[in-house]
Design a protein around this motif. Structure first.
Motif, PDB file in Angstrom:
ATOM      1  N   ASP A  98       0.853  -1.193   0.000  1.00  0.00           N
ATOM      2  CA  ASP A  98       0.000   0.000   0.000  1.00  0.00           C
ATOM      3  C   ASP A  98       0.889   1.243   0.000  1.00  0.00           C
ATOM      4  N   LEU A  99       1.008   1.875  -1.148  1.00  0.00           N
ATOM      5  CA  LEU A  99       1.808   3.090  -1.271  1.00  0.00           C
ATOM      6  C   LEU A  99       0.962   4.290  -0.882  1.00  0.00           C
ATOM      7  N   LEU A 100       1.380   5.001   0.170  1.00  0.00           N
ATOM      8  CA  LEU A 100       0.716   6.236   0.585  1.00  0.00           C
ATOM      9  C   LEU A 100       1.474   7.409  -0.001  1.00  0.00           C
ATOM     10  N   GLN A 101       0.818   8.201  -0.825  1.00  0.00           N
ATOM     11  CA  GLN A 101       1.501   9.318  -1.489  1.00  0.00           C
ATOM     12  C   GLN A 101       1.425  10.590  -0.650  1.00  0.00           C
ATOM     13  N   SER A 102       1.586  10.437   0.640  1.00  0.00           N
ATOM     14  CA  SER A 102       1.534  11.580   1.550  1.00  0.00           C
ATOM     15  C   SER A 102       2.888  11.757   2.223  1.00  0.00           C
ATOM     16  N   GLN A 103       3.022  12.844   2.972  1.00  0.00           N
ATOM     17  CA  GLN A 103       4.283  13.117   3.657  1.00  0.00           C
ATOM     18  C   GLN A 103       4.359  12.414   5.010  1.00  0.00           C
ATOM     19  N   SER A 104       3.204  12.073   5.580  1.00  0.00           N
ATOM     20  CA  SER A 104       3.193  11.425   6.889  1.00  0.00           C
ATOM     21  C   SER A 104       1.860  10.716   7.067  1.00  0.00           C
ATOM     22  N   PHE A 105       1.797   9.864   8.089  1.00  0.00           N
ATOM     23  CA  PHE A 105       0.542   9.206   8.434  1.00  0.00           C
ATOM     24  C   PHE A 105       0.634   8.747   9.887  1.00  0.00           C
ATOM     25  N   THR A 106      -0.466   8.327  10.450  1.00  0.00           N
ATOM     26  CA  THR A 106      -0.494   7.881  11.840  1.00  0.00           C
ATOM     27  C   THR A 106      -1.128   6.499  11.929  1.00  0.00           C
ATOM     28  N   ARG A 107      -0.822   5.822  13.043  1.00  0.00           N
ATOM     29  CA  ARG A 107      -1.415   4.525  13.329  1.00  0.00           C
ATOM     30  C   ARG A 107      -1.701   4.448  14.841  1.00  0.00           C
ATOM     31  N   PRO A 108      -2.811   3.776  15.230  1.00  0.00           N
ATOM     32  CA  PRO A 108      -3.138   3.635  16.661  1.00  0.00           C
ATOM     33  C   PRO A 108      -2.365   2.490  17.297  1.00  0.00           C
ATOM     34  N   VAL A 109      -2.012   2.656  18.571  1.00  0.00           N
ATOM     35  CA  VAL A 109      -1.365   1.582  19.323  1.00  0.00           C
ATOM     36  C   VAL A 109      -1.551   1.845  20.812  1.00  0.00           C
ATOM     37  N   GLY A 110      -2.087   0.865  21.526  1.00  0.00           N
ATOM     38  CA  GLY A 110      -2.199   0.953  22.982  1.00  0.00           C
ATOM     39  C   GLY A 110      -2.885   2.194  23.488  1.00  0.00           C
ATOM     40  N   GLY A 111      -3.947   2.624  22.827  1.00  0.00           N
ATOM     41  CA  GLY A 111      -4.645   3.828  23.252  1.00  0.00           C
ATOM     42  C   GLY A 111      -3.933   5.118  22.877  1.00  0.00           C
ATOM     43  N   ARG A 112      -2.800   5.022  22.195  1.00  0.00           N
ATOM     44  CA  ARG A 112      -2.042   6.193  21.765  1.00  0.00           C
ATOM     45  C   ARG A 112      -1.903   6.176  20.244  1.00  0.00           C
ATOM     46  N   VAL A 113      -1.059   7.036  19.704  1.00  0.00           N
ATOM     47  CA  VAL A 113      -0.896   7.175  18.258  1.00  0.00           C
ATOM     48  C   VAL A 113       0.587   7.237  17.917  1.00  0.00           C
ATOM     49  N   ILE A 114       0.957   6.606  16.808  1.00  0.00           N
ATOM     50  CA  ILE A 114       2.316   6.708  16.265  1.00  0.00           C
ATOM     51  C   ILE A 114       2.270   7.630  15.044  1.00  0.00           C
ATOM     52  N   HIS A 115       3.176   8.583  15.005  1.00  0.00           N
ATOM     53  CA  HIS A 115       3.323   9.465  13.845  1.00  0.00           C
ATOM     54  C   HIS A 115       4.513   8.982  13.022  1.00  0.00           C
ATOM     55  N   PHE A 116       4.282   8.700  11.745  1.00  0.00           N
ATOM     56  CA  PHE A 116       5.341   8.250  10.843  1.00  0.00           C
ATOM     57  C   PHE A 116       5.619   9.322   9.790  1.00  0.00           C
ATOM     58  N   GLU A 117       6.888   9.600   9.570  1.00  0.00           N
ATOM     59  CA  GLU A 117       7.318  10.414   8.431  1.00  0.00           C
ATOM     60  C   GLU A 117       8.775  10.101   8.148  1.00  0.00           C
ATOM     61  N   HIS A 118       9.215  10.374   6.915  1.00  0.00           N
ATOM     62  CA  HIS A 118      10.601  10.042   6.596  1.00  0.00           C
ATOM     63  C   HIS A 118      11.579  10.992   7.271  1.00  0.00           C
ATOM     64  N   GLY A 119      11.257  12.275   7.318  1.00  0.00           N
ATOM     65  CA  GLY A 119      12.108  13.233   8.027  1.00  0.00           C
ATOM     66  C   GLY A 119      12.869  14.195   7.153  1.00  0.00           C
ATOM     67  N   HIS A 120      12.863  13.996   5.832  1.00  0.00           N
ATOM     68  CA  HIS A 120      13.655  14.876   4.971  1.00  0.00           C
ATOM     69  C   HIS A 120      13.106  16.289   4.913  1.00  0.00           C
ATOM     70  N   GLN A 121      11.846  16.483   5.318  1.00  0.00           N
ATOM     71  CA  GLN A 121      11.276  17.829   5.276  1.00  0.00           C
ATOM     72  C   GLN A 121      11.926  18.754   6.297  1.00  0.00           C
ATOM     73  N   HIS A 122      12.682  18.197   7.236  1.00  0.00           N
ATOM     74  CA  HIS A 122      13.383  19.004   8.233  1.00  0.00           C
ATOM     75  C   HIS A 122      14.861  19.160   7.890  1.00  0.00           C
ATOM     76  N   ASP A 123      15.224  18.758   6.698  1.00  0.00           N
ATOM     77  CA  ASP A 123      16.592  18.882   6.176  1.00  0.00           C
ATOM     78  C   ASP A 123      16.551  19.888   5.036  1.00  0.00           C
ATOM     79  N   PRO A 124      17.128  21.090   5.196  1.00  0.00           N
ATOM     80  CA  PRO A 124      17.019  22.127   4.160  1.00  0.00           C
ATOM     81  C   PRO A 124      17.588  21.721   2.813  1.00  0.00           C
ATOM     82  N   ASN A 125      18.511  20.749   2.797  1.00  0.00           N
ATOM     83  CA  ASN A 125      19.072  20.309   1.516  1.00  0.00           C
ATOM     84  C   ASN A 125      18.134  19.386   0.754  1.00  0.00           C
ATOM     85  N   ASN A 126      17.172  18.794   1.449  1.00  0.00           N
ATOM     86  CA  ASN A 126      16.301  17.792   0.828  1.00  0.00           C
ATOM     87  C   ASN A 126      14.822  18.069   1.004  1.00  0.00           C
ATOM     88  N   ARG A 127      14.482  19.220   1.556  1.00  0.00           N
ATOM     89  CA  ARG A 127      13.081  19.578   1.744  1.00  0.00           C
ATOM     90  C   ARG A 127      12.390  19.721   0.388  1.00  0.00           C
TER      91      ARG A 127
END
Length: 448
Positions: free
Chosen positions: A120-149
């Motif tokens: 399942d390819l998600l064409q977004s920059q980030s997504f979340t998933r539920p776990v143990g009553g909480r949430v996990i935030h997933f992203e690759h992280g390059h958006q916080h790198d000025p050379n690769n944003r």
């Protein structure tokens, strides 16, 4: 496949960088990856595999365009795609684009092509998933790198600075790597941060490409440089008549050994002469270079973001994401290639590392020898799951033999005796359940 309940187990990998021109297409960890995927294909857990960016090195393909790159990947790695299909029949597989494979977000055809292999390819920059009553935030992280944003997400024509580096430097390295005395140039993509590339090239030239006779002829001079610098100063003091005792004592001492003493004196004399000349030229050049650098810094001429802080921007991003939604417990990212876990007031920030080779710089303790870049593998998957009212995060190591015996010369192995890196993975950590945000983690210092 199971549902998407909060008791689901998540396995996270990132930064595989599979594919690229010529030698970059050699996936040294392919057997380990197939074995890992095969294990997930047989698990009884309600699990999801998250590939958190840079699964593929699409920037490093410079001879094909658009979705034709998928055709190359498919034909080059048939075992991998068939294993993805088999694994995806048992667990969900979610693929998020990174910067190197940002094109996955630019063409809808990629979604359909990966779906054929149960990915399942998600064409977004980030997504979340539920776990143990909480949430996990997933992203690759390059958006916080000025050379690769990537400001215009999904635009196939986007080209940050990192794009040009990888299409012009990394891909070219893949095309030329097999021309060396040893196929080492392709490892340029494992050199982090990027500003270390020039000294890495110097190191590999000296230890790998330089004519062996020339290298071994230079070794005594380079090893004795520190001693020779001191002797050059002493010899200068003797010439001007300020202090002659050290020279007289050395001459008398070596004279006791006959021919051997004469040979040592001759070698020292050459080293002292050359070193003295270098000092005469080098000292004013050093002062001039330092003054020029200070002037450049004052005017900000080189403030291009080439030297990226590898941690601060991600910590700031994690705090912002974790603080924005109280239920978010884990900020999971990749990009920096450093498996790292840190407890923040709001939760955990977790880096999923890389499956590429890692190169650990080891500077010489004596002389002017170039540093040694000691290779190792640190393959791992991050496992995130609910655990008795908490969210538990741990690294599962994936064993792969060290490449150092084949990739280091005898000289490099000698210079790194007792200095072998020990890149341990972070310890297990937990974040409390739905009504708490306290995180506990023990993380060893990781060497580069």
């Amino acid at each position: 496949m199971g549902g998407t309940g909060e008791d689901r187990v998540y396995y996270v990998i990132s930064d595989l960088h599979i594919g690229g021109d010529e030698q970059l297409g050699d996936v040294e960890f392919l057997d380990e990856l197939l074995e890992f995927l095969g294990r997930l294909a047989e698990t009884d857990e309600d699990a999801e595999l998250v590939i958190n960016g840079d699964a593929f090195g699409l920037w490093e393909f410079t001879r094909v365009e658009g979705t034709a790159k998928f055709d190359v990947l498919e034909s080059t790695y048939p075992q991998l795609f068939e294993q993805l299909r088999e694994t995806g029949e048992n667990v969900d597989i979610t693929l998020l684009p990174g910067n190197h494979d940002h094109e996955l977000a630019a063409y809808d055809e990629y979604v359909e092509r990966f779906a054929e292999y149960n990915v399942d390819l998600l064409q977004s920059q980030s997504f979340t998933r539920p776990v143990g009553g909480r949430v996990i935030h997933f992203e690759h992280g390059h958006q916080h790198d000025p050379n690769n944003r990537i400001d215009d997400w999904g635009d196939p024509n986007v080209a940050p600075l990192g794009y040009y580096y990888n299409t012009l430097v990394t891909s070219r390295a893949g095309q030329l790597s097999d021309r060396g005395r040893y196929n080492w140039l392709k490892d340029v993509q494992a050199v982090t941060p990027t500003e270390r590339v020039p000294i890495w090239l110097l190191s590999k030239y000296f230890y790998r490409e330089m004519n062996p006779l020339l290298r071994y002829a230079l070794l005594p001079f380079l090893l004795l440089f520190n001693v020779s610098a001191i002797l050059a100063v002493v010899a200068g003091l003797n010439l001007v008549g300020v202090w002659s005792t050290p020279v007289e004592w050395t001459t008398s001492f070596l004279g006791q050994f006959g021919t051997a003493g004469t040979a040592i004196w001759f070698l020292l004399a050459i080293n002292v002469t050359v070193t003295g000349l270098l000092l005469l030229v080098g000292v004013p050049l050093y002062l001039l270079r330092r003054d020029i650098n200070k002037t450049i810094d004052r005017f900000g001429i080189l403030e291009t973001g080439l030297t990226v802080d590898a941690e601060t921007s991600y910590e700031d991003a994690a705090r912002e994401v974790l603080g924005r939604r109280e239920e978010t417990a884990v900020f999971c990212y990749g990009h920096t290639h450093r498996p790292r876990m840190r407890a923040l007031d709001e939760g955990l920030m977790v880096n999923s590392g890389t499956w590429l080779k890692r190169l650990h710089r080891r500077d010489g303790v004596i002389g002017l020898l170039p540093p040694v870049f000691y290779p190792s593998y640190q393959l791992c998957a991050v496992r995130i799951a609910a655990d008795d009212g908490s969210v538990a995060v741990e690294y599962e190591p994936i064993q792969k033999s060290s490449p150092s015996p084949e990739e280091l010369t005898l000289t490099e192995r000698f210079l790194t005796l007792g200095r072998k890196p020990d890149p341990n993975l972070p310890d297990r950590a937990t974040v409390e359940g739905e009504n708490e945000s306290e995180a506990t983690v023990s993380t060893p210092e990781l060497s580069d």
